[in-house]
Design an enzyme around this catalytic site. Structure first.
Site, PDB file in Angstrom:
ATOM      1  CB  CYS A 162      -2.126  -2.602   5.485  1.00  0.00           C
ATOM      2  SG  CYS A 162      -3.771  -1.863   5.272  1.00  0.00           S
ATOM      3  CB  THR A 195       0.129   2.242   8.555  1.00  0.00           C
ATOM      4  OG1 THR A 195      -1.055   1.538   8.949  1.00  0.00           O
ATOM      5  CG2 THR A 195      -0.240   3.451   7.735  1.00  0.00           C
ATOM      6  CG  ASP A 201      -1.936  -1.139   1.198  1.00  0.00           C
ATOM      7  OD1 ASP A 201      -1.907  -1.945   0.252  1.00  0.00           O
ATOM      8  OD2 ASP A 201      -2.725  -1.245   2.153  1.00  0.00           O
ATOM      9  CD  GLN A 230       4.140 -13.657  23.556  1.00  0.00           C
ATOM     10  OE1 GLN A 230       3.657 -14.708  23.973  1.00  0.00           O
ATOM     11  NE2 GLN A 230       3.416 -12.686  23.053  1.00  0.00           N
ATOM     12  CE  LYS A 265      -3.432  -4.352   1.387  1.00  0.00           C
ATOM     13  NZ  LYS A 265      -4.188  -3.573   2.344  1.00  0.00           N
TER      14      LYS A 265
END
Ligand code: C5J
Length: 230
Positions: free
Chosen positions: A165, A161, A27, A205, A132
Protein backbone atom coordinates in the site's frame (compact mmCIF):
# COMPACT_ATOMS: atom_id res chain seq x y z
CA UNK A 1 10.38 29.25 12.05
CA UNK A 2 10.48 29.19 8.30
CA UNK A 3 8.09 28.58 5.40
CA UNK A 4 10.43 26.16 3.65
CA UNK A 5 12.90 23.57 4.77
CA UNK A 6 15.39 21.44 2.87
CA UNK A 7 15.47 17.80 3.92
CA UNK A 8 18.70 15.86 3.35
CA UNK A 9 16.94 12.95 1.66
CA UNK A 10 18.09 10.37 -0.85
CA UNK A 11 18.79 10.61 -3.73
CA UNK A 12 19.10 14.35 -3.02
CA UNK A 13 17.70 17.18 -0.92
CA UNK A 14 13.97 17.87 -1.04
CA UNK A 15 12.47 21.24 -0.17
CA UNK A 16 9.16 21.13 1.70
CA UNK A 17 6.91 24.15 2.00
CA UNK A 18 4.72 24.88 5.02
CA UNK A 19 1.04 24.52 4.19
CA UNK A 20 1.76 22.57 1.02
CA UNK A 21 2.93 19.36 2.67
CA UNK A 22 0.73 16.67 4.21
CA UNK A 23 1.59 13.62 6.27
CA UNK A 24 -0.11 10.47 4.97
CA UNK A 25 -0.32 7.52 7.38
CA UNK A 26 -1.27 4.37 5.51
CA UNK A 27 -3.25 1.48 6.99
CA UNK A 28 -1.80 1.32 10.53
CA UNK A 29 -4.73 -0.97 11.33
CA UNK A 30 -5.11 -3.60 14.04
CA UNK A 31 -5.84 -6.28 11.42
CA UNK A 32 -2.34 -5.77 10.00
CA UNK A 33 -0.38 -5.03 13.18
CA UNK A 34 -1.76 -6.83 16.20
CA UNK A 35 -0.76 -10.31 17.34
CA UNK A 36 -3.62 -12.66 16.46
CA UNK A 37 -4.88 -10.36 13.70
CA UNK A 38 -5.34 -11.00 9.99
CA UNK A 39 -1.69 -10.30 9.13
CA UNK A 40 -0.34 -12.71 11.72
CA UNK A 41 -2.96 -15.35 10.83
CA UNK A 42 -1.44 -15.45 7.33
CA UNK A 43 1.88 -16.44 8.91
CA UNK A 44 3.43 -12.98 8.97
CA UNK A 45 5.77 -11.58 11.65
CA UNK A 46 3.86 -8.59 13.01
CA UNK A 47 6.91 -7.39 14.99
CA UNK A 48 8.25 -6.15 11.66
CA UNK A 49 5.30 -3.72 11.52
CA UNK A 50 5.00 -2.96 15.24
CA UNK A 51 8.50 -1.48 15.31
CA UNK A 52 7.23 1.31 13.06
CA UNK A 53 4.80 2.56 15.73
CA UNK A 54 7.18 4.54 18.04
CA UNK A 55 8.97 6.55 15.30
CA UNK A 56 5.67 7.12 13.50
CA UNK A 57 4.02 8.36 16.70
CA UNK A 58 6.89 10.84 17.08
CA UNK A 59 6.55 11.96 13.44
CA UNK A 60 2.78 12.43 13.76
CA UNK A 61 3.36 14.52 16.90
CA UNK A 62 5.88 16.69 15.02
CA UNK A 63 3.49 17.11 12.07
CA UNK A 64 0.66 18.11 14.41
CA UNK A 65 2.93 20.60 16.20
CA UNK A 66 3.87 22.11 12.82
CA UNK A 67 0.18 22.50 11.95
CA UNK A 68 0.54 20.08 9.05
CA UNK A 69 -2.41 18.29 7.49
CA UNK A 70 -2.44 14.68 8.73
CA UNK A 71 -4.32 12.08 6.68
CA UNK A 72 -4.88 8.50 7.82
CA UNK A 73 -6.01 5.68 5.54
CA UNK A 74 -7.66 2.35 6.26
CA UNK A 75 -7.89 -0.53 3.82
CA UNK A 76 -11.25 -2.26 4.04
CA UNK A 77 -14.65 -2.99 2.63
CA UNK A 78 -18.35 -2.52 3.12
CA UNK A 79 -19.99 -5.27 5.22
CA UNK A 80 -21.76 -6.65 2.11
CA UNK A 81 -18.41 -6.75 0.26
CA UNK A 82 -19.98 -4.92 -2.69
CA UNK A 83 -16.77 -2.89 -3.09
CA UNK A 84 -14.46 -5.91 -3.02
CA UNK A 85 -13.78 -7.33 -6.47
CA UNK A 86 -13.82 -11.15 -6.75
CA UNK A 87 -10.19 -11.04 -7.87
CA UNK A 88 -9.29 -9.65 -4.42
CA UNK A 89 -11.83 -11.65 -2.40
CA UNK A 90 -11.04 -15.05 -3.83
CA UNK A 91 -7.34 -15.17 -3.22
CA UNK A 92 -5.27 -16.03 -0.19
CA UNK A 93 -5.81 -18.85 2.28
CA UNK A 94 -9.36 -20.20 1.79
CA UNK A 95 -10.01 -20.04 5.54
CA UNK A 96 -8.77 -16.44 5.93
CA UNK A 97 -10.54 -14.20 3.49
CA UNK A 98 -11.74 -10.65 3.68
CA UNK A 99 -15.09 -10.64 5.47
CA UNK A 100 -14.45 -13.88 7.37
CA UNK A 101 -14.56 -13.83 11.18
CA UNK A 102 -11.18 -13.04 12.71
CA UNK A 103 -9.82 -12.42 16.21
CA UNK A 104 -10.76 -8.72 15.95
CA UNK A 105 -14.05 -9.03 14.06
CA UNK A 106 -14.75 -9.61 10.38
CA UNK A 107 -11.46 -9.26 8.52
CA UNK A 108 -10.93 -5.84 6.89
CA UNK A 109 -14.58 -4.84 7.20
CA UNK A 110 -15.39 -1.21 7.99
CA UNK A 111 -16.68 -0.70 11.50
CA UNK A 112 -14.97 -3.80 12.91
CA UNK A 113 -12.42 -3.42 15.71
CA UNK A 114 -9.63 -4.92 13.60
CA UNK A 115 -10.26 -2.53 10.73
CA UNK A 116 -9.50 0.51 12.84
CA UNK A 117 -6.17 2.18 13.53
CA UNK A 118 -4.00 1.06 16.47
CA UNK A 119 -4.56 3.08 19.66
CA UNK A 120 -1.06 4.62 19.68
CA UNK A 121 -1.65 6.30 16.30
CA UNK A 122 -5.36 7.07 16.57
CA UNK A 123 -6.46 10.11 14.55
CA UNK A 124 -7.42 13.19 16.52
CA UNK A 125 -10.36 15.49 15.85
CA UNK A 126 -10.00 17.33 12.56
CA UNK A 127 -7.71 14.79 10.92
CA UNK A 128 -8.83 13.20 7.69
CA UNK A 129 -9.52 9.45 7.60
CA UNK A 130 -9.78 7.94 4.13
CA UNK A 131 -11.37 4.50 3.75
CA UNK A 132 -9.96 2.79 0.70
CA UNK A 133 -11.00 -0.46 -0.96
CA UNK A 134 -7.73 -0.91 -2.80
CA UNK A 135 -4.03 -0.82 -2.11
CA UNK A 136 -3.57 2.73 -3.40
CA UNK A 137 -5.06 5.59 -1.39
CA UNK A 138 -6.21 7.45 -4.52
CA UNK A 139 -8.27 4.64 -6.09
CA UNK A 140 -12.02 5.07 -5.37
CA UNK A 141 -11.44 7.60 -2.57
CA UNK A 142 -11.74 11.40 -2.11
CA UNK A 143 -7.99 11.78 -1.41
CA UNK A 144 -7.21 13.85 -4.51
CA UNK A 145 -10.05 16.27 -3.65
CA UNK A 146 -8.84 16.60 -0.06
CA UNK A 147 -5.31 17.41 -1.22
CA UNK A 148 -6.59 19.91 -3.80
CA UNK A 149 -8.77 21.65 -1.20
CA UNK A 150 -5.73 22.12 1.05
CA UNK A 151 -3.32 23.15 -1.73
CA UNK A 152 -1.02 20.21 -1.00
CA UNK A 153 1.85 19.52 -3.41
CA UNK A 154 4.18 17.30 -1.30
CA UNK A 155 3.50 14.22 0.78
CA UNK A 156 5.34 12.57 3.63
CA UNK A 157 4.35 8.94 3.12
CA UNK A 158 4.32 6.48 6.04
CA UNK A 159 2.56 3.30 7.12
CA UNK A 160 2.26 -0.30 6.02
CA UNK A 161 3.12 -2.26 4.09
CA UNK A 162 6.11 -0.78 2.30
CA UNK A 163 5.93 -2.85 -0.86
CA UNK A 164 2.13 -2.94 -1.16
CA UNK A 165 0.00 0.00 0.00
CA UNK A 166 2.88 2.42 0.59
CA UNK A 167 4.35 1.71 -2.84
CA UNK A 168 1.01 1.78 -4.64
CA UNK A 169 0.02 5.07 -3.01
CA UNK A 170 3.41 6.66 -3.67
CA UNK A 171 3.31 5.62 -7.32
CA UNK A 172 -0.26 6.93 -7.69
CA UNK A 173 0.77 10.23 -6.04
CA UNK A 174 3.90 10.55 -8.19
CA UNK A 175 1.84 10.10 -11.35
CA UNK A 176 -0.51 12.85 -10.14
CA UNK A 177 2.39 15.26 -9.71
CA UNK A 178 3.00 15.12 -5.96
CA UNK A 179 6.52 15.08 -4.54
CA UNK A 180 6.65 12.11 -2.19
CA UNK A 181 9.12 11.61 0.62
CA UNK A 182 8.84 8.12 2.09
CA UNK A 183 9.98 8.12 5.73
CA UNK A 184 12.02 4.94 5.96
CA UNK A 185 11.65 4.11 9.67
CA UNK A 186 7.92 4.93 9.53
CA UNK A 187 7.11 2.34 6.87
CA UNK A 188 7.13 -1.40 7.47
CA UNK A 189 6.97 -4.72 5.70
CA UNK A 190 6.50 -8.22 7.09
CA UNK A 191 9.51 -9.14 4.92
CA UNK A 192 12.87 -7.46 5.69
CA UNK A 193 14.09 -7.98 2.14
CA UNK A 194 10.97 -6.29 0.70
CA UNK A 195 11.50 -3.39 3.12
CA UNK A 196 15.07 -2.91 1.93
CA UNK A 197 14.40 -3.34 -1.77
CA UNK A 198 11.12 -1.41 -1.57
CA UNK A 199 12.94 1.64 -0.27
CA UNK A 200 15.76 1.22 -2.80
CA UNK A 201 13.25 1.16 -5.65
CA UNK A 202 11.69 4.50 -4.70
CA UNK A 203 14.94 6.46 -4.71
CA UNK A 204 16.70 4.62 -7.56
CA UNK A 205 17.46 6.30 -10.89
CA UNK A 206 17.56 9.79 -9.39
CA UNK A 207 14.36 9.29 -7.39
CA UNK A 208 12.25 7.46 -9.95
CA UNK A 209 9.08 8.01 -7.91
CA UNK A 210 10.17 9.68 -4.71
CA UNK A 211 12.65 10.53 -2.01
CA UNK A 212 13.62 8.61 1.14
CA UNK A 213 14.78 9.89 4.54
CA UNK A 214 14.33 8.80 8.14
CA UNK A 215 12.93 10.57 11.18
CA UNK A 216 16.39 11.61 12.39
CA UNK A 217 16.28 14.27 9.66
CA UNK A 218 12.55 14.64 8.97
CA UNK A 219 11.45 15.44 12.54
CA UNK A 220 14.05 18.22 13.07
CA UNK A 221 13.01 19.63 9.68
CA UNK A 222 9.36 19.72 10.72
CA UNK A 223 10.38 21.47 13.91
CA UNK A 224 11.75 24.29 11.74
CA UNK A 225 8.57 24.48 9.72
CA UNK A 226 5.31 26.11 10.64
CA UNK A 227 2.25 26.66 8.51
CA UNK A 228 1.55 29.93 10.31
CA UNK A 229 4.94 31.53 9.57
CA UNK A 230 4.94 34.56 7.25
C1 C5J B 1 -1.78 -5.22 2.27
C2 C5J B 1 -1.36 -2.92 2.85
N1 C5J B 1 -0.51 -5.58 2.38
N2 C5J B 1 -1.85 -1.96 3.59
N3 C5J B 1 -2.19 -3.98 2.60
O1 C5J B 1 -2.62 -6.00 1.89
O2 C5J B 1 -0.22 -2.90 2.43
Amino acid sequence: MSRTVSIPAEPGPLTLEAGKTALVVIDMQRDFLLPGGFGESLGNDVDQLLKVVPPLAALIAAARAAGMLVIHTREGHEPDLSDCPPAKLNRGAPSKRIGDPGRYGRILIRGEYGHDIVDELAPIDGEVVIDKPGKGAFYATPLQDVLDEHGITSLLVTGVTTEVCVHTTTREANDRGYECLVVSDCVGSYFPEFQRVGLEMIKAQGGIFGWVADTSVVIPALQQLTVTAA
